[in-house]
Design an enzyme around this catalytic site. Structure first.
Site, PDB file in Angstrom:
ATOM      1  N   ASP A  64       3.825  17.479  -2.181  1.00 49.55           N
ATOM      2  CA  ASP A  64       4.159  15.994  -2.013  1.00 49.55           C
ATOM      3  C   ASP A  64       5.126  15.497  -2.803  1.00 49.55           C
ATOM      4  O   ASP A  64       6.044  14.906  -2.029  1.00 49.55           O
ATOM      5  CB  ASP A  64       2.770  15.043  -2.226  1.00 49.55           C
ATOM      6  CG  ASP A  64       1.657  15.240  -1.380  1.00 49.55           C
ATOM      7  OD1 ASP A  64       1.994  15.370  -0.281  1.00 49.55           O
ATOM      8  OD2 ASP A  64       0.486  15.091  -1.571  1.00 49.55           O
TER       9      ASP A  64
ATOM     10  N   LYS B 210      -8.158  18.274  -2.131  1.00 51.50           N
ATOM     11  CA  LYS B 210      -7.090  18.576  -2.969  1.00 51.50           C
ATOM     12  C   LYS B 210      -7.111  19.473  -4.100  1.00 51.50           C
ATOM     13  O   LYS B 210      -6.541  20.137  -4.709  1.00 51.50           O
ATOM     14  CB  LYS B 210      -6.046  17.459  -3.136  1.00 51.50           C
ATOM     15  CG  LYS B 210      -5.474  17.104  -1.804  1.00 51.50           C
ATOM     16  CD  LYS B 210      -4.402  15.854  -1.867  1.00 51.50           C
ATOM     17  CE  LYS B 210      -3.513  15.773  -0.741  1.00 51.50           C
ATOM     18  NZ  LYS B 210      -2.599  14.775  -1.123  1.00 51.50           N
TER      19      LYS B 210
HETATM   20  P1  NDP Z   1      -4.806   7.257  -4.672  1.00 54.90           P
HETATM   21  O1  NDP Z   1      -6.099   6.497  -4.315  1.00 54.90           O
HETATM   22  O2  NDP Z   1      -4.984   8.449  -5.314  1.00 54.90           O
HETATM   23  O3  NDP Z   1      -4.160   5.929  -5.524  1.00 54.90           O
HETATM   24  C1  NDP Z   1      -4.055   4.810  -5.188  1.00 54.90           C
HETATM   25  C2  NDP Z   1      -2.902   3.958  -6.204  1.00 54.90           C
HETATM   26  O4  NDP Z   1      -2.875   2.382  -5.834  1.00 54.90           O
HETATM   27  C3  NDP Z   1      -3.359   3.800  -7.591  1.00 54.90           C
HETATM   28  O5  NDP Z   1      -2.532   3.541  -8.538  1.00 54.90           O
HETATM   29  C4  NDP Z   1      -4.005   2.390  -7.534  1.00 54.90           C
HETATM   30  O6  NDP Z   1      -4.202   1.852  -8.873  1.00 54.90           O
HETATM   31  C5  NDP Z   1      -3.158   1.549  -6.665  1.00 54.90           C
HETATM   32  N1  NDP Z   1      -3.744   0.415  -5.996  1.00 54.90           N
HETATM   33  C6  NDP Z   1      -4.569   0.521  -4.732  1.00 54.90           C
HETATM   34  N2  NDP Z   1      -4.874  -0.772  -4.536  1.00 54.90           N
HETATM   35  C7  NDP Z   1      -4.260  -1.457  -5.409  1.00 54.90           C
HETATM   36  C8  NDP Z   1      -4.324  -3.012  -5.524  1.00 54.90           C
HETATM   37  N3  NDP Z   1      -4.798  -3.749  -4.668  1.00 54.90           N
HETATM   38  N4  NDP Z   1      -3.323  -3.499  -6.296  1.00 54.90           N
HETATM   39  C9  NDP Z   1      -2.669  -2.558  -7.173  1.00 54.90           C
HETATM   40  N5  NDP Z   1      -2.638  -1.122  -7.212  1.00 54.90           N
HETATM   41  C10 NDP Z   1      -3.581  -0.826  -6.212  1.00 54.90           C
HETATM   42  O7  NDP Z   1      -3.919   7.117  -3.311  1.00 54.90           O
HETATM   43  P2  NDP Z   1      -2.812   8.188  -3.281  1.00 54.90           P
HETATM   44  O8  NDP Z   1      -2.041   8.468  -4.446  1.00 54.90           O
HETATM   45  O9  NDP Z   1      -3.363   9.634  -2.673  1.00 54.90           O
HETATM   46  O10 NDP Z   1      -2.016   7.743  -2.221  1.00 54.90           O
HETATM   47  C11 NDP Z   1      -0.998   6.393  -2.290  1.00 54.90           C
HETATM   48  C12 NDP Z   1      -0.296   6.129  -1.136  1.00 54.90           C
HETATM   49  O11 NDP Z   1       0.748   7.145  -0.995  1.00 54.90           O
HETATM   50  C13 NDP Z   1      -1.094   5.831   0.036  1.00 54.90           C
HETATM   51  O12 NDP Z   1      -0.530   5.007   0.968  1.00 54.90           O
HETATM   52  C14 NDP Z   1      -0.915   7.353   0.736  1.00 54.90           C
HETATM   53  O13 NDP Z   1      -0.799   7.369   2.128  1.00 54.90           O
HETATM   54  C15 NDP Z   1       0.642   7.669   0.429  1.00 54.90           C
HETATM   55  N6  NDP Z   1       0.924   9.234   0.424  1.00 54.90           N
HETATM   56  C16 NDP Z   1       2.369   9.208   1.042  1.00 54.90           C
HETATM   57  C17 NDP Z   1       2.553  10.860   1.271  1.00 54.90           C
HETATM   58  C18 NDP Z   1       3.800  10.695   2.075  1.00 54.90           C
HETATM   59  O14 NDP Z   1       4.130  12.050   2.177  1.00 54.90           O
HETATM   60  N7  NDP Z   1       4.560  10.020   2.196  1.00 54.90           N
HETATM   61  C19 NDP Z   1       1.807  11.692   0.522  1.00 54.90           C
HETATM   62  C20 NDP Z   1       0.803  11.298   0.062  1.00 54.90           C
HETATM   63  C21 NDP Z   1       0.312   9.911  -0.239  1.00 54.90           C
HETATM   64  P3  NDP Z   1      -5.555   1.970  -9.709  1.00 54.90           P
HETATM   65  O15 NDP Z   1      -5.429   3.044 -10.330  1.00 54.90           O
HETATM   66  O16 NDP Z   1      -5.555   0.760 -10.580  1.00 54.90           O
HETATM   67  O17 NDP Z   1      -6.837   2.052  -8.682  1.00 54.90           O
END
Ligand code: NDP
Length: 279
Positions: free
Chosen positions: A105, A69
């Site tokens: 998105d 991306k």
């Molecule tokens: P990223 O890996 O870029 O970000 C993940 C986020 O989740 C970070 O803020 C991270 O926090 C947080 N996180 C992960 N595990 C934990 C935990 N155990 N406790 C607290 N916080 C946590 O992922 P994306 O942003 O790309 O995707 C996020 C979600 O959105 C996914 O489920 C993805 O499938 C969904 N999505 C849905 C779309 C749609 O069209 N519906 C489009 C794009 C994504 P930290 O920064 O502290 O690690």
């Protein structure tokens, strides 16, 4: 007679489980368009060749998913305003010989918010959980739409603090570190989970928030399962919800519109996606 199909694709790695192609192909068929959507595994070192190939073959566009991306940007001719602010591209469209990077998105989320939940984000108070790619796209669109207050709640500050710093010029956004449990106030209009908590196979995980005083609309970016544990908990409190499947369908709808210039059958796209996910 014309036997030439128009091509679009998704480049990613891994990509085999990405359901977008099923939904787009169903929409092309429903619209009677001779278009194909190919789901293609592209390694990071092959991305430049893949984009040059798509360009040489006159593809109408493509989607980019993990890990491309951000890496795709140098291979494109232009970025939309949103893609520039977000710093990532998930949809590329061709205009003449130019490849233009877009990010749908956040726009997919906004269309669901307006069309399905009936909420105009202008002047609203929003709490956004997460600071990854999805959160950044949603935050950008919410700020551009004129929210009154956007609180980003995230586990760590590594990505959250720079994201908030970057986006501050576009509107009122602030970072709150995630304590034990985050209490959602009655003044909050919209709560969005943009973390990956609750995503299949970890369906029993959910963000640690206290909803006992909340009166807001609760949205989830997680689309599999469509009703996450988080949304079920919100519904049990009597709160209205908006699921991540709706966001995923609308980002695909917007991609379809950008590529073909036509309106797809949104119901066909949603039902196809749901059916693909149940398998
Ligand atoms: P990223 O890996 O870029 O970000 C993940 C986020 O989740 C970070 O803020 C991270 O926090 C947080 N996180 C992960 N595990 C934990 C935990 N155990 N406790 C607290 N916080 C946590 O992922 P994306 O942003 O790309 O995707 C996020 C979600 O959105 C996914 O489920 C993805 O499938 C969904 N999505 C849905 C779309 C749609 O069209 N519906 C489009 C794009 C994504 P930290 O920064 O502290 O690690």
């Amino acid at each position: 007679m014309n036997f030439k199909a128009e091509l679009v694709a998704c480049f990613g790695q891994p990509v085999a489980e990405n359901p977008t192609g099923v939904m787009q192909e169903a929409a092309f068929a429903a619209a009677g368009l001779n278009w194909r959507y190919l789901t293609i595994e592209v390694a990071p070192e092959g991305l430049g060749d893949a984009v040059r190939g798509a360009r040489a073959m006159g593809w109408r566009g493509f989607n980019c998913t993990i890990p491309h991306k951000v890496a795709v940007i140098p291979f494109l001719d232009e970025l939309s305003r949103e893609a520039r602010i977000i710093g990532a591209v998930n949809t590329v469209r061709r205009e003449g010989n130019r490849l233009i990077g877009e990010n749908t998105d956040g726009r997919g989320f906004m269309r669901g918010l307006r069309q399905d939940a009936g909420m105009d984000p202008k002047g609203k108070r929003v709490v956004l959980l997460g600071a990854g790619g999805a959160a950044r796209a949603i935050a950008t669109e919410l700020l551009l739409a004129g929210v009154e207050d956007l609180v980003v709640v995230n586990r760590s500050s590594e990505r959250a603090a720079p994201m908030v710093e970057d986006l501050k010029q576009h509107g009122p956004i602030r970072f709150v570190p995630w304590g034990v449990s985050y209490e959602v106030s009655p003044e909050t209009d919209l709560l969005v989970n943009a973390t990956s908590l609750g995503l299949y196979p970890n369906v029993d995980w959910m963000p640690d928030v206290d909803l006992s005083r909340a009166r807001c609309l609760v949205a989830d970016a997680v689309f599999n399962p469509p009703v996450t544990k988080f949304l079920a908990a919100a519904q049990a409190q009597g709160l209205r919800t908006l699921d991540g499947l709706t966001m995923l369908v609308y980002q695909g709808v917007i991609g379809f519109e950008m590529w073909t210039g036509a309106k797809p059958d949104e119901a066909v796209m949603k039902l196809t996606l749901l059916a693909a996910m149940v398998k």
